[in-house]
Design a protein around this motif. Structure first.
Motif, PDB file in Angstrom:
ATOM      1  N   LYS A  11      -3.880  -3.070   0.716  1.00  0.00           N
ATOM      2  CA  LYS A  11      -2.777  -2.476  -0.045  1.00  0.00           C
ATOM      3  C   LYS A  11      -1.416  -3.062   0.355  1.00  0.00           C
ATOM      4  CE  LYS A  11      -5.187   1.924  -0.934  1.00  0.00           C
ATOM      5  NZ  LYS A  11      -5.087   3.409  -0.885  1.00  0.00           N
ATOM      6  N   HIS A  54      -7.578   9.680 -11.016  1.00  0.00           N
ATOM      7  CA  HIS A  54      -6.591  10.524 -10.323  1.00  0.00           C
ATOM      8  C   HIS A  54      -5.396  10.888 -11.209  1.00  0.00           C
ATOM      9  CE1 HIS A  54      -8.702  10.104  -6.595  1.00  0.00           C
ATOM     10  NE2 HIS A  54      -8.411   8.835  -6.409  1.00  0.00           N
ATOM     11  N   ARG A  87     -16.614   2.180   3.970  1.00  0.00           N
ATOM     12  CA  ARG A  87     -15.945   3.484   4.141  1.00  0.00           C
ATOM     13  C   ARG A  87     -15.874   3.837   5.627  1.00  0.00           C
ATOM     14  NH1 ARG A  87     -13.318   5.526  -0.404  1.00  0.00           N
ATOM     15  NH2 ARG A  87     -13.476   7.570   0.565  1.00  0.00           N
ATOM     16  N   THR A  93      -8.998   9.022   4.675  1.00  0.00           N
ATOM     17  CA  THR A  93      -7.844   8.759   3.803  1.00  0.00           C
ATOM     18  C   THR A  93      -6.531   8.998   4.534  1.00  0.00           C
ATOM     19  OG1 THR A  93      -9.208   9.571   1.971  1.00  0.00           O
ATOM     20  CG2 THR A  93      -6.843   9.322   1.546  1.00  0.00           C
ATOM     21  N   ARG A 104      -7.747   2.343   9.176  1.00  0.00           N
ATOM     22  CA  ARG A 104      -6.637   3.260   8.881  1.00  0.00           C
ATOM     23  C   ARG A 104      -6.044   3.852  10.159  1.00  0.00           C
ATOM     24  NH1 ARG A 104      -9.396   5.761   3.434  1.00  0.00           N
ATOM     25  NH2 ARG A 104      -8.201   4.554   1.908  1.00  0.00           N
ATOM     26  N   GLU A 112      -0.640   7.975   1.902  1.00  0.00           N
ATOM     27  CA  GLU A 112      -0.541   7.111   0.728  1.00  0.00           C
ATOM     28  C   GLU A 112      -0.613   5.632   1.126  1.00  0.00           C
ATOM     29  OE1 GLU A 112       2.196   7.525  -2.892  1.00  0.00           O
ATOM     30  OE2 GLU A 112       3.300   6.184  -1.561  1.00  0.00           O
ATOM     31  N   ASN A 114      -2.023   3.705   3.128  1.00  0.00           N
ATOM     32  CA  ASN A 114      -3.123   3.738   4.097  1.00  0.00           C
ATOM     33  C   ASN A 114      -3.921   2.437   4.138  1.00  0.00           C
ATOM     34  OD1 ASN A 114      -4.440   4.080   1.682  1.00  0.00           O
ATOM     35  ND2 ASN A 114      -5.340   6.062   2.175  1.00  0.00           N
ATOM     36  N   HIS A 117      -8.217   0.200   0.307  1.00  0.00           N
ATOM     37  CA  HIS A 117      -9.051   0.965  -0.625  1.00  0.00           C
ATOM     38  C   HIS A 117     -10.487   0.505  -0.465  1.00  0.00           C
ATOM     39  CE1 HIS A 117     -10.827   2.467  -4.365  1.00  0.00           C
ATOM     40  NE2 HIS A 117     -11.389   1.272  -4.454  1.00  0.00           N
ATOM     41  N   GLY A 118     -11.422   1.404  -0.646  1.00  0.00           N
ATOM     42  CA  GLY A 118     -12.827   1.026  -0.705  1.00  0.00           C
ATOM     43  C   GLY A 118     -13.554   1.898  -1.702  1.00  0.00           C
TER      44      GLY A 118
HETATM   45  P1  RTP Z   1      -9.241   4.873  -1.707  1.00  0.00           P
HETATM   46  O1  RTP Z   1      -9.715   5.405  -3.042  1.00  0.00           O
HETATM   47  O2  RTP Z   1      -7.902   4.195  -1.780  1.00  0.00           O
HETATM   48  O3  RTP Z   1     -10.260   4.052  -1.002  1.00  0.00           O
HETATM   49  O4  RTP Z   1      -8.989   6.090  -0.742  1.00  0.00           O
HETATM   50  P2  RTP Z   1      -9.765   7.422  -0.613  1.00  0.00           P
HETATM   51  O5  RTP Z   1     -11.024   7.407  -1.435  1.00  0.00           O
HETATM   52  O6  RTP Z   1      -9.863   7.666   0.847  1.00  0.00           O
HETATM   53  O7  RTP Z   1      -8.742   8.424  -1.252  1.00  0.00           O
HETATM   54  P3  RTP Z   1      -8.654   9.044  -2.734  1.00  0.00           P
HETATM   55  O8  RTP Z   1      -8.799  10.502  -2.621  1.00  0.00           O
HETATM   56  O9  RTP Z   1      -9.560   8.296  -3.673  1.00  0.00           O
HETATM   57  O10 RTP Z   1      -7.149   8.725  -3.089  1.00  0.00           O
HETATM   58  C1  RTP Z   1      -6.783   7.449  -3.545  1.00  0.00           C
HETATM   59  C2  RTP Z   1      -5.523   7.034  -2.846  1.00  0.00           C
HETATM   60  O11 RTP Z   1      -4.452   7.868  -3.256  1.00  0.00           O
HETATM   61  C3  RTP Z   1      -3.526   7.999  -2.196  1.00  0.00           C
HETATM   62  N1  RTP Z   1      -3.384   9.413  -1.879  1.00  0.00           N
HETATM   63  N2  RTP Z   1      -2.222   9.992  -1.711  1.00  0.00           N
HETATM   64  N3  RTP Z   1      -0.162  11.872  -1.236  1.00  0.00           N
HETATM   65  C4  RTP Z   1      -1.420  12.283  -1.196  1.00  0.00           C
HETATM   66  O12 RTP Z   1      -1.751  13.410  -0.952  1.00  0.00           O
HETATM   67  C5  RTP Z   1      -2.457  11.280  -1.453  1.00  0.00           C
HETATM   68  N4  RTP Z   1      -3.766  11.513  -1.459  1.00  0.00           N
HETATM   69  C6  RTP Z   1      -4.348  10.322  -1.741  1.00  0.00           C
HETATM   70  C7  RTP Z   1      -4.069   7.218  -1.015  1.00  0.00           C
HETATM   71  O13 RTP Z   1      -3.497   5.898  -1.048  1.00  0.00           O
HETATM   72  C8  RTP Z   1      -5.545   7.159  -1.318  1.00  0.00           C
HETATM   73  O14 RTP Z   1      -6.155   6.085  -0.652  1.00  0.00           O
END
Ligand code: RTP
Ligand code: MG
Length: 140
Positions: A11, A54, A87, A93, A104, A112, A114, A117-118
């Motif tokens: 990212k 999202h 993962r 996250t 991470r 955010e 972080n 992405h995976g």
């Molecule tokens: P990713 O999709 O990026 O691999 O991460 P993830 O599954 O761990 O997280 P996900 O719930 O899919 O959220 C996608 C990305 O959105 C941002 N995020 N911001 N401000 C917040 O509360 C928040 N929550 C999520 C993060 O960049 C997250 O990786």
């Protein structure tokens, strides 16, 4: 074959700090092989489409703005249980909840920004790979 591939993004917070190599090394040390890689600047439309799942979440607008704020490196990773393996090495996250030794924990700036992405399933991995790569760009 498809079940052994996943999709990764390094990212903008990580490319800004010149961490592409350090993160890729951690992926490789975790047993993943980079079989496709390119550095791109995502368009707003691309980022909105990628994160469409999202779109109703409160963080969506901020997330899209962040993902287009600088270059990213999109990659296809290959290896046994690639989705889970990736993962696991990524970590939670929210970096505050990420285990020691994860990408991470080591590099993320915030929930955010972080660093990586995976894909979270084989099905999503296949769709995300196809979103950014033509079959001939992937060399296994
Ligand atoms: P990713 O999709 O990026 O691999 O991460 P993830 O599954 O761990 O997280 P996900 O719930 O899919 O959220 C996608 C990305 O959105 C941002 N995020 N911001 N401000 C917040 O509360 C928040 N929550 C999520 C993060 O960049 C997250 O990786
Ligand atoms: Mg996710």
């Amino acid at each position: 074959m498809a079940a052994n591939r996943t999709f990764s993004i390094i990212k903008p917070d990580a490319t800004r700090r010149n961490l592409t190599g350090a993160i890729t090394a951690m992926l490789e040390e975790a047993g993943l092989r980079v079989v496709a890689s390119k550095r791109i600047r995502m368009s707003r439309e691309q980022a909105e489409g990628f994160y469409a799942v999202h779109k109703d979440r409160p963080f969506f607008a901020d997330l899209v703005a962040f993902m287009i704020s600088g270059p990213v490196v999109v990659q296809v990773l290959e290896g046994e249980n690639a989705v889970k393996r990736n993962r696991d090495i990524m970590g939670a996250t929210n970096p505050e909840n990420a285990d020691e030794g994860t990408i991470r924990k080591r590099f993320a700036e915030s929930i955010e920004a972080n660093s990586v992405h995976g894909s979270d399933s084989d099905e999503n991995a296949a769709a995300e790979i196809a979103y950014f790569f033509k079959p001939e760009e992937i060399v296994g």
